[in-house]
Scaffold this active site. Structure first.
Site, PDB file in Angstrom:
ATOM      1  N   CYS A 255       4.178  -2.935   2.612  1.00 37.19           N
ATOM      2  CA  CYS A 255       3.436  -4.192   2.878  1.00 37.19           C
ATOM      3  C   CYS A 255       3.216  -4.858   1.526  1.00 37.19           C
ATOM      4  O   CYS A 255       2.114  -4.848   0.996  1.00 37.19           O
ATOM      5  CB  CYS A 255       2.106  -3.897   3.556  1.00 37.19           C
ATOM      6  SG  CYS A 255       2.207  -2.678   4.882  1.00 37.19           S
ATOM      7  N   ALA A 257       3.882  -8.053  -0.144  1.00 37.11           N
ATOM      8  CA  ALA A 257       3.535  -9.395  -0.645  1.00 37.11           C
ATOM      9  C   ALA A 257       2.047  -9.469  -1.001  1.00 37.11           C
ATOM     10  O   ALA A 257       1.233  -8.825  -0.347  1.00 37.11           O
ATOM     11  CB  ALA A 257       3.881 -10.443   0.397  1.00 37.11           C
ATOM     12  N   PRO A 258       1.682 -10.236  -2.030  1.00 36.39           N
ATOM     13  CA  PRO A 258       2.512 -11.062  -2.913  1.00 36.39           C
ATOM     14  C   PRO A 258       3.157 -10.321  -4.083  1.00 36.39           C
ATOM     15  O   PRO A 258       3.764 -10.935  -4.936  1.00 36.39           O
ATOM     16  CB  PRO A 258       1.514 -12.101  -3.433  1.00 36.39           C
ATOM     17  CG  PRO A 258       0.205 -11.366  -3.451  1.00 36.39           C
ATOM     18  CD  PRO A 258       0.253 -10.377  -2.317  1.00 36.39           C
ATOM     19  N   GLY A 260       1.702  -7.745  -6.266  1.00 30.57           N
ATOM     20  CA  GLY A 260       0.910  -7.230  -7.392  1.00 30.57           C
ATOM     21  C   GLY A 260       1.132  -5.742  -7.631  1.00 30.57           C
ATOM     22  O   GLY A 260       1.388  -5.301  -8.753  1.00 30.57           O
ATOM     23  N   ASP A 279       8.181  -6.829   3.451  1.00 28.88           N
ATOM     24  CA  ASP A 279       7.036  -7.524   4.033  1.00 28.88           C
ATOM     25  C   ASP A 279       7.440  -8.128   5.364  1.00 28.88           C
ATOM     26  O   ASP A 279       8.609  -8.446   5.580  1.00 28.88           O
ATOM     27  CB  ASP A 279       6.497  -8.612   3.103  1.00 28.88           C
ATOM     28  CG  ASP A 279       5.037  -8.914   3.428  1.00 28.88           C
ATOM     29  OD1 ASP A 279       4.157  -8.167   2.961  1.00 28.88           O
ATOM     30  OD2 ASP A 279       4.776  -9.860   4.203  1.00 28.88           O
ATOM     31  N   ASP A 306       9.341  -5.165   9.695  1.00 30.98           N
ATOM     32  CA  ASP A 306       8.093  -4.930  10.417  1.00 30.98           C
ATOM     33  C   ASP A 306       7.731  -3.457  10.200  1.00 30.98           C
ATOM     34  O   ASP A 306       8.371  -2.561  10.738  1.00 30.98           O
ATOM     35  CB  ASP A 306       8.299  -5.225  11.907  1.00 30.98           C
ATOM     36  CG  ASP A 306       7.033  -5.000  12.715  1.00 30.98           C
ATOM     37  OD1 ASP A 306       6.086  -4.388  12.183  1.00 30.98           O
ATOM     38  OD2 ASP A 306       6.995  -5.421  13.887  1.00 30.98           O
ATOM     39  N   ASP A 324      -0.179  -0.345   1.651  1.00 37.53           N
ATOM     40  CA  ASP A 324      -1.417  -1.113   1.477  1.00 37.53           C
ATOM     41  C   ASP A 324      -1.535  -1.940   2.754  1.00 37.53           C
ATOM     42  O   ASP A 324      -1.109  -3.083   2.805  1.00 37.53           O
ATOM     43  CB  ASP A 324      -1.304  -1.991   0.228  1.00 37.53           C
ATOM     44  CG  ASP A 324      -2.597  -2.712  -0.079  1.00 37.53           C
ATOM     45  OD1 ASP A 324      -3.647  -2.063  -0.095  1.00 37.53           O
ATOM     46  OD2 ASP A 324      -2.560  -3.940  -0.294  1.00 37.53           O
ATOM     47  N   CYS A 377      -8.184  -3.017   1.711  1.00 39.92           N
ATOM     48  CA  CYS A 377      -9.245  -3.757   0.998  1.00 39.92           C
ATOM     49  C   CYS A 377     -10.396  -4.026   1.974  1.00 39.92           C
ATOM     50  O   CYS A 377     -10.953  -5.111   2.006  1.00 39.92           O
ATOM     51  CB  CYS A 377      -8.705  -5.043   0.382  1.00 39.92           C
ATOM     52  SG  CYS A 377      -7.872  -6.117   1.560  1.00 39.92           S
TER      53      CYS A 377
END
Length: 439
Positions: A255, A257-258, A260, A279, A306, A324, A377
């Site tokens: 997963c 994107a973006p 980091g 992604d 996916d 993530d 997060c």
């Protein structure tokens, strides 16, 4: 357009149309001809109103029967004015009031009278706000959170820790950057930022982090453009090093994107091995490619996928895996305060199946003796500890490797070996677990 009027426009986009605050605000800042001072004020008002919306609405409800029946633009004009009166010292109340009345006139004469009446009454007795209900409603007013979210936090963390969490999520975030070790040396970058008149200090936990306390926008900075630094929260910066990377490894980021964490992995690998970055949204892959180009990264392959569906080509292919996963985002409310208002209790329940499907697929891609990092997060334990407990009970070849990255007030080492990062001005709320695949 002045900054208060622009703030009302942006708030309309975010609260009424579901736009993302950071994207709309960045676009308006780029296109406006405001001074740097006014750009800072605009940013403060937009994020401040989004952060304190519940508090502002309780204040407004003290002067009007039903806030839900109000014209949405008028409501945002009032929120902006009351935010300035209540939370900003530098703007005189009469100025905020006059400007709001003038703006309301553009909608209708009656609306301007209503705005004038509410603001003048509030100015007379700002401390007489009545909060109806119980203790949860008082916390909703004090910390500006929806009652269901407060109940969830208290159930999972207890009352005292929940108050600290809400306070941390209301903190104004500091900008932190990661030094790209492929292109630059930490000390050189630190000195160069000081020369460019940024107020900087070392990161609070990550050796490659620099915290920017003051200075101009970082995206226009030559160090950023040359790919020597990239903007990343320190909570996200701890992830890649936990993978125990060695040069030449094949690493999958499902997963990504973006990008980091993907680029951080690639930097640690020193452009060796291979990083497979996937992604779901093709539109986001461009961001990863742009970041790789700017940072001088050559070992990343980008594709759409996916993550909840098994890809047979990837089975037993990776030395390391990062998931993530998509989550409710409760830990990043400092940066995206609209999460407080656009998430429901049901959204939190529905995302769990997605997270578990991703875990199941990812585990199939991991080689024996490999390491998988699961991170979110959010601070919702159903998406964190409970998912890990569910997963470990299903996979006898899975064990949790205890994480330790140092001692700090906001680092909570959980009984199961995972780590929860509590939000404060330096770090987002975050959760991370390290899983090892035994033969």
């Amino acid at each position: 357009m002045n900054c208060r009027k622009l703030a009302v426009k942006i708030l309309g986009r975010v609260l009424n149309e579901g736009a993302y605050s950071n994207i709309v605000l960045a676009k308006e800042l780029n296109e406006s001809e405001l001074s740097d001072k006014d750009k800072a004020l605009l940013t403060e008002i937009v994020y401040g109103v989004l952060r304190r919306k519940k508090t502002l609405d309780i204040i407004i409800s003290n002067f009007i029967k039903d806030i839900k029946l109000m014209n949405k633009d008028i409501l945002n004009i009032l929120r902006v004015a009351i935010y300035q009166m209540n939370f900003l010292d530098k703007i005189p109340s009469y100025a905020a009031c006059n400007e709001a009345v003038e703006e309301a006139k553009e909608i209708s004469e009656n609306d301007s009278k209503l705005v004038n009446g509410i603001l003048r009454n509030f100015t007379k007795n700002p401390d007489d706000i009545e909060v109806l209900g119980n203790k949860i409603d008082e916390y909703a007013y004090k910390f500006s959170f929806e009652p269901w979210m407060i109940r969830l936090l208290i159930k999972q963390y207890g009352e005292n820790v929940s108050k600290k969490i809400m306070s941390g999520l209301n903190a104004v975030p500091q900008v932190s950057v990661r030094v790209n070790e492929i292109k630059a040396d930490y000390d050189d970058v630190f000195e160069k930022l000081e020369e460019l008149e940024y107020e900087v200090e070392e990161g609070s936990i990550c050796p490659e982090a620099i915290c920017i306390k003051g200075g101009k926008s970082i995206e226009n900075n030559p160090l950023f453009q040359e790919g020597k630094i990239t903007v990343q929260d320190e909570s996200a910066m701890i992830i890649a090093p936990l993978l125990e990377l060695e040069e030449g490894m094949i690493v999958t980021d499902l997963c990504s994107a973006p990008g980091g964490k993907t680029t951080h992995i690639a930097e640690i690998l020193q452009n060796t091995g291979k990083v497979l970055a996937y992604d779901l949204h093709e539109s986001k892959l461009g961001l990863i490619k742009e970041n790789c180009e700017r940072l001088g990264i050559t070992n990343v392959e980008v594709n759409t996928s996916d993550a909840t569906k098994l890809n047979p080509d990837l089975i037993a292919s990776s030395d390391r895996i990062l998931i993530d996963v998509p989550c409710s985002g409760l830990g990043i409310i400092r940066k995206k305060p609209e999460i407080k208002w656009n998430k429901t209790r049901n959204d939190l329940r529905e995302i769990i199946k997605v997270q578990r499907d991703i875990m199941e697929c990812a585990w199939m891609y991991l080689k024996d003796d490999g390491i998988m990092i699961y991170s979110t997060c959010t601070l919702n334990k159903e998406e964190n500890e409970e998912n890990i407990e569910w997963f470990v009970s299903r996979h006898k070849d899975c064990s949790v490797k205890r994480i330790f990255i140092g001692k700090q007030d906001n680092l909570v080492y959980n009984r199961d070996g995972s780590l929860t990062i509590m939000p404060n001005e330096n770090m987002d709320g975050f959760f991370v677990t390290k899983l090892e695949k035994r033969q």
